[in-house]
Design an enzyme around this catalytic site. Structure first.
Site, short mmCIF file in Angstrom:
data_model
loop_
_atom_site.label_atom_id
_atom_site.label_comp_id
_atom_site.label_asym_id
_atom_site.label_seq_id
_atom_site.Cartn_x
_atom_site.Cartn_y
_atom_site.Cartn_z
N CYS A 1 0.85 -1.18 0.00
CA CYS A 1 0.00 0.00 0.00
C CYS A 1 0.89 1.24 0.00
O CYS A 1 1.87 1.29 0.76
CB CYS A 1 -0.91 -0.01 1.24
N HIS B 1 -9.22 -3.89 -1.89
CA HIS B 1 -8.23 -3.15 -1.10
C HIS B 1 -8.68 -1.70 -0.92
O HIS B 1 -8.66 -1.17 0.19
CB HIS B 1 -6.87 -3.21 -1.81
N GLU B 2 -9.11 -1.07 -2.00
CA GLU B 2 -9.50 0.34 -1.93
C GLU B 2 -10.82 0.53 -1.18
O GLU B 2 -10.98 1.50 -0.43
CB GLU B 2 -9.56 0.96 -3.33
N HIS C 1 -10.12 0.64 2.37
CA HIS C 1 -9.67 1.99 2.78
C HIS C 1 -10.86 2.88 3.12
O HIS C 1 -10.82 3.60 4.12
CB HIS C 1 -8.85 2.65 1.66
#
Length: 136
Positions: free
Chosen positions: A85, A126-127, A130
């Site tokens: 990341c 993954h995003e 976030h």
């Protein structure tokens, strides 16, 4: 406008709020920042540029695709992935899913539902993590 990458884990751990049309500039900034970092990133979330909104952008070849208010509605085929990341040092292992269905809005705030597989699905997961304040 290209923004600096945020490394503040306290900020990154906060859950983002829904984006509205008033956040259109943040969508542009996120895409510009992703394009400027394509040599080292395949996706970014708005909190990575200091904006606590549910906006992500993914890089598919030459295309930078923004997704506003993305929600993963279905997932199947769990596997273990090792990811890095831009906001964090090193790599970490996490569970991802081979196939996901995502509802989101495009940069014009038009709604879409789409299925993604493999590495593209991993980037989106993954995003989206976030935006939920989840760091790998």
């Amino acid at each position: 406008m290209i923004k600096q990458i945020n490394h503040d884990q306290g900020f990154l751990s906060q859950k983002a709020t829904r984006a509205t049309q008033a956040d259109a500039a943040a969508v542009t900034d996120l895409v510009d920042t992703l394009k400027a970092n394509t040599s080292r990133a395949v996706g970014l979330a708005a909190n990575m540029i200091g904006v606590k909104k549910r906006i992500i952008a993914i890089q598919l070849g030459m295309l930078s695709i923004p997704m506003v208010n993305p929600e993963i509605t279905k997932k199947s085929g769990p596997y273990e992935a090792t990811e890095g990341c831009l906001s964090l040092e090193g790599q970490r292992t996490t569970t991802r899913y081979k196939t996901i269905e995502v509802t989101y809005q495009d940069q014009n705030f038009k709604s879409h539902t789409q299925t993604f597989n493999d590495f593209t699905a991993e980037i989106i997961q993954h995003e989206v993590d976030h935006t939920n304040g989840i760091l790998i």
